[in-house]
Every structure is written in C-alpha cells, then in structure tokens.
Design a protein around this motif. Structure first.
Motif, PDB file in Angstrom:
ATOM      1  N   GLU A 183      40.411  46.049  32.037  1.00 26.97           N
ATOM      2  CA  GLU A 183      39.973  44.645  32.059  1.00 26.97           C
ATOM      3  C   GLU A 183      40.763  43.846  33.090  1.00 26.97           C
ATOM      4  OE1 GLU A 183      38.537  43.832  27.454  1.00 26.97           O
ATOM      5  OE2 GLU A 183      40.661  43.672  27.952  1.00 26.97           O
ATOM      6  N   MET A 184      42.078  44.070  33.106  1.00 31.15           N
ATOM      7  CA  MET A 184      42.921  43.351  34.048  1.00 31.15           C
ATOM      8  C   MET A 184      42.574  43.729  35.487  1.00 31.15           C
ATOM      9  SD  MET A 184      47.093  43.274  34.376  1.00 31.15           S
ATOM     10  CE  MET A 184      47.254  43.205  32.602  1.00 31.15           C
ATOM     11  N   LYS A 185      42.342  45.013  35.715  1.00 31.06           N
ATOM     12  CA  LYS A 185      42.022  45.467  37.070  1.00 31.06           C
ATOM     13  C   LYS A 185      40.687  44.894  37.536  1.00 31.06           C
ATOM     14  CE  LYS A 185      40.849  49.814  38.173  1.00 31.06           C
ATOM     15  NZ  LYS A 185      40.942  51.255  38.507  1.00 31.06           N
ATOM     16  N   THR A 186      39.709  44.858  36.649  1.00 28.91           N
ATOM     17  CA  THR A 186      38.402  44.293  36.992  1.00 28.91           C
ATOM     18  C   THR A 186      38.520  42.819  37.365  1.00 28.91           C
ATOM     19  OG1 THR A 186      37.246  45.847  35.536  1.00 28.91           O
ATOM     20  CG2 THR A 186      36.070  43.832  36.146  1.00 28.91           C
ATOM     21  N   GLN A 187      39.267  42.054  36.543  1.00 23.60           N
ATOM     22  CA  GLN A 187      39.442  40.641  36.802  1.00 23.60           C
ATOM     23  C   GLN A 187      40.243  40.400  38.079  1.00 23.60           C
ATOM     24  OE1 GLN A 187      38.025  38.201  35.625  1.00 23.60           O
ATOM     25  NE2 GLN A 187      39.248  36.364  35.925  1.00 23.60           N
ATOM     26  N   THR A 188      41.294  41.180  38.284  1.00 17.18           N
ATOM     27  CA  THR A 188      42.133  41.014  39.478  1.00 17.18           C
ATOM     28  C   THR A 188      41.353  41.348  40.741  1.00 17.18           C
ATOM     29  OG1 THR A 188      44.105  41.579  38.187  1.00 17.18           O
ATOM     30  CG2 THR A 188      44.295  41.695  40.576  1.00 17.18           C
ATOM     31  N   THR A 189      40.566  42.409  40.685  1.00 15.25           N
ATOM     32  CA  THR A 189      39.753  42.798  41.840  1.00 15.25           C
ATOM     33  C   THR A 189      38.768  41.699  42.219  1.00 15.25           C
ATOM     34  OG1 THR A 189      39.933  45.145  41.265  1.00 15.25           O
ATOM     35  CG2 THR A 189      38.143  44.521  42.736  1.00 15.25           C
ATOM     36  N   GLN A 190      38.155  41.082  41.199  1.00 17.71           N
ATOM     37  CA  GLN A 190      37.208  40.007  41.467  1.00 17.71           C
ATOM     38  C   GLN A 190      37.914  38.794  42.056  1.00 17.71           C
ATOM     39  OE1 GLN A 190      33.777  40.119  41.223  1.00 17.71           O
ATOM     40  NE2 GLN A 190      34.019  38.196  42.343  1.00 17.71           N
ATOM     41  N   GLN A 191      39.088  38.472  41.527  1.00 24.02           N
ATOM     42  CA  GLN A 191      39.859  37.348  42.066  1.00 24.02           C
ATOM     43  C   GLN A 191      40.267  37.599  43.520  1.00 24.02           C
ATOM     44  OE1 GLN A 191      39.349  34.747  40.007  1.00 24.02           O
ATOM     45  NE2 GLN A 191      41.476  34.289  39.577  1.00 24.02           N
TER      46      GLN A 191
END
Length: 472
Positions: free
Chosen positions: A67-75
């Motif tokens: 979840e963190m990686k998905t959100q960070t990648t989008q940011q």
C-alpha cells in the motif's frame, strides 16, 4: 525569476565531471552544481516534502509495504517524476534543500532518513534493471564476493538459510551458481533481525537475492553521516534572512503534512452554503478545530479577532458568500446593536473577502498554520489539548457519528507520537464509515488531512452522496 544577486549555487570541489542527474537512482553523494533561484529552491523542496510527508503518514497508520509503495509511486509521478534530465535535476535539488531543513535536530534527522530510505527503496523496486546496474557501477559499496571455495566450506549453513531448488542435493548447480557477498555484520541489521544471513567472524554472508538490503542500508548510513556534516555547517546560513524562513516552513511540514492546494479557486466547491446551514455542517462535517470555534461562538455569542478571522476564512472558502457571511455573523453576535455591528465588525468581514482595504482575497489557514498559532490565535486541539480533555472533546463532538471510547486509544497514541494530522484523519475515517470510508482511505485517495477545508468539503461531498443513495 530572481537576478544573480538572488541566486544560490551548490558547489563541490571534487564532484568530477559526471552528472548525478543523468541516472534515475541517486545516492545524492554530490551536491548540485548549477544555479538555483529561490523560487525553484522552495517549489522543488515542497514537491519532495509532499511525498515524504505522505510516507510518514503511511508509517504512522501502519499501512502495508505494498500500500505504501503504491501511494508513494503515485505521489512521485505527481510531484517528482524522473523521466527527463530536468526532472532529475529538480529531484536532486529538492533532496539537498530538505537536508538543510531537516538536519537541525536528531529527531528531524531520524525521520528524514526513514522517509528518504523508503522513497529510495520504492524507486529501486520500480526502475529497470539497467538503472540499478548504473547506480551500482557508480558507487563503491565495499562488499566482497564470496569465492567458490569459501562458499563450499559454509555450504551447510548457507543451504539452511537458502535451500536450492532440489533439497536432496546440496551440491547441485543451482546452489553452486548462487552468488554471495561478504559485508561487515553492522551493515545489514535488518537481515540479521530476520535471520536471513549467516554470520562468521564478524562477516555477514548475504545472498545475491538479498543484495538490495546492503544497498538500502548503505544509502541510509551515508545520508546519516551527510546530515551530521550539514548540521555543523548550518549556522553559516543564519545571515541569510531569505533562506531561514523557507527552511523553518519546510521542517514544520513533517508535523502537519504539506497543505493541499486549498485557495480561492476552491471556494464553493460543494455549492453555496447559507447562514442557516452552518449549524448543520458544524455538527456533521467540520474538523474539531472548527467545531471548537463554532461551539465557542454559540456559547459566548462572540469570538475575538483572530478566532473570527480563522473561522470566517474557513467558512468563506467552504462556500459561504459575503451576503450570507454578514447574515451569519450578525445573528451570531445577537447581543450587540446593529450600529455596533456595522461599525466594528462588518468592515472586517468585507475585508476578508477582498472587498475593502487592499482587496486581497485571503486564503483559509492550513493545518500547518493552525498547529503553530501566534499569540491569541486558536490552535489545533489534537496538539494543544491534554489527553484527558482531548478524549472528552472527541466523544462530545463525534459520538453521534460513530466514534466510541474504544477508538480513543488509537487516536491518542497518534497524538502522543506527534502525528496530529494523522489522528485527525483517523477520526475522519471512523466518523465516515457509514459513507463507505475504511481505515487507511483517509479523505480520499489515501490522503491525510492537511487543511480544515479539505476535511469539511470531503465530508459534505460524502454525505451528499449518502443522501442520494438513500433517496434512490
């Protein structure tokens, strides 16, 4: 754009001719060498801070790595892509600016290293193999490749940790071909904690498939040393009155998150609000900072200047137009005469809408501003209330929306760890569960609360959708 006198250059004598911005993965071991305007200085840093603040929020909310990686990648795609050399220049500058902002205390350094480490790991997982190899070729990581003879001497220990495809044959080609590296055990504490390496004589034998752990730890170790050096050099910046306020603002961003773009362009996003609707929205949609001001206004039939300014700008951006704003404040101040209201208060209301004085369209205060109030200003309840008063206030304000005493320990724990905006976000999730919001959703798109208007506007939007569903 600033002239030459307003520019600052990052320079290093031994940087060499290669350009760090030529590669997507960067250890940031050489400062940028090009000129940077003050505007670029701040904008680049704010873009990076948005990403790091969201990483901190994810850590505080115990999101899974995926979840963190998905959100960070989008940011990263939104604020700091690495597609072009110009993108990578901005990334490079932003890292060094935040070093200046976060080197000033041990706590800030620790939090910066943690967030930057996760950002680096996310990018490492996302880039192509060629980009990883380019990084490794440009660094001296001081690991030793384990020779075949030494590997065979320890084959039983190594095999017990990473068995080959065929367990019955420890000498098969799969095992013999596996690459191992030796590093000092202090460089891979995460692998030791997980019992993923064999230790002998102060050396850790790391299989090639865990090579990334060495790289991640090396990145954080180098950054820690660099931040300590930067901290010793920081006093030289005190003479520049332009940089210090920028750095102070950036370091405060970790406490409150970086404010969403709530400006005059977002006013009335959820439609026009009338004076008669404010009480309803205060009970159902306002964050606690604004509920507190509203309740104080209803109790005392008055608010002092800074309270009126803060609450009035919040209502303005939420969608209360000037005519309705005058009606709202006149009814709220019902213990004074019309003449007194017109002389002492009406001008200030019109002024906040840009209709008097210098006619500036003032924005509402963000969480970052509310968390650090000036004298006589109203602050954030999550930061300034005692734990006992906070719990009492939460139950008084939100029990009708689903918050119970069982939810309080989690919220208080977030407050005690200094994640005030995350605590507010968690309250939003709990009180909007009936609208389909789950833990970790935030106010939408996994975003944390960074502005009172963001909280209220999203709540109004969700409850409107809930009402429409009930009517169908």
């Amino acid at each position: 754009m600033f002239n030459a006198r307003d520019r600052r250059s990052f320079k290093t004598e031994d940087a060499g001719d290669s350009k760090p911005e030529s590669q997507k993965l960067n250890f940031y071991d050489r400062p940028p060498r090009h000129d940077v305007t003050l505007e670029e200085f701040e904008i680049c840093a704010l873009n990076r801070l948005r990403i790091l603040a969201e990483i901190e929020s994810s850590l505080a909310r115990n999101r899974s790595w995926e979840e963190m990686k998905t959100q960070t990648t989008q940011q990263c795609k939104n604020y700091l892509p690495l597609d072009t050399e110009e993108d990578r220049k901005q990334d490079h500058v932003s890292h060094y600016v935040l070093r200046l902002a976060f080197c000033r205390s041990e706590d800030l350094r620790r939090r910066f290293i943690k967030a930057e480490g996760i950002l680096f790991r996310t990018r490492f997982d996302e880039v192509l193999k060629a980009d990883r190899e380019q990084l490794l070729d440009s660094q001296r990581l001081h690991w030793l490749k384990v020779e075949e003879t030494e590997k065979q001497n320890h084959r039983n220990e190594l095999y017990s940790l990473y068995p080959p495809i065929k367990p019955e044959d420890v000498r098969n080609t799969s095992f013999n071909r596996d690459t191992y590296y030796k590093v000092r055990w202090t460089r891979v504490p995460d692998l030791i904690e997980k019992r993923k390496v064999f230790l002998s004589g102060g050396w850790a034998y790391v299989p090639g498939r865990e090579q990334s752990s060495i790289i991640f730890q090396e990145f954080e170790d180098r950054l820690a040393r660099a931040l300590e050096l930067t901290a010793r050099s920081l006093p030289r910046l005190d003479e520049d009155s332009r940089l210090v306020p920028i750095l102070d603002n950036l370091s405060n961003g970790f406490v409150a998150g970086v404010s969403s773009e709530w400006s005059s362009s977002t006013e009335g996003k959820n439609g026009e609000i009338t004076a008669e609707m404010v009480d309803h929205h205060a009970r159902n949609d306002f964050p606690m900072c604004m509920r507190t001001l509203h309740e104080q206004l209803r109790k005392d039939h008055h608010l002092k200047h800074f309270g009126r300014l803060q609450y009035g700008l919040f209502l303005k951006v939420l969608g209360l137009p000037i005519e309705e704003s005058i009606v709202f404040w006149r009814k709220s101040f019902d213990r004074i005469t019309d003449d007194k209201f017109n002389k002492e208060y009406k001008y200030n209301i019109r002024h906040s809408f840009g209709l008097e004085g210098k006619r500036a369209n003032y924005p509402a205060k963000s969480c970052q501003q509310i968390l650090s109030p000036g004298p006589s200003e109203h602050g954030c309840p999550y930061r300034h209330y005692s734990p006992e008063n906070l719990q009492t206030a939460l139950l008084a304000n939100y029990s009708s929306q689903g918050l119970t005493s069982a939810d309080l320990p989690e919220v208080v724990a977030l407050v005690k760890s200094g994640h005030f905006h995350v605590a507010c976000t968690r309250v939003f999730e709990i009180t909007h569960a009936s609208c389909g919001i789950k833990k970790g959703d935030g106010v939408g798109g996994f975003e944390s609360v960074t502005h009172p208007n963001q909280y209220a506007a999203r709540s109004i939007e969700l409850r409107k959708g809930d009402i429409k569903k009930e009517g169908t």
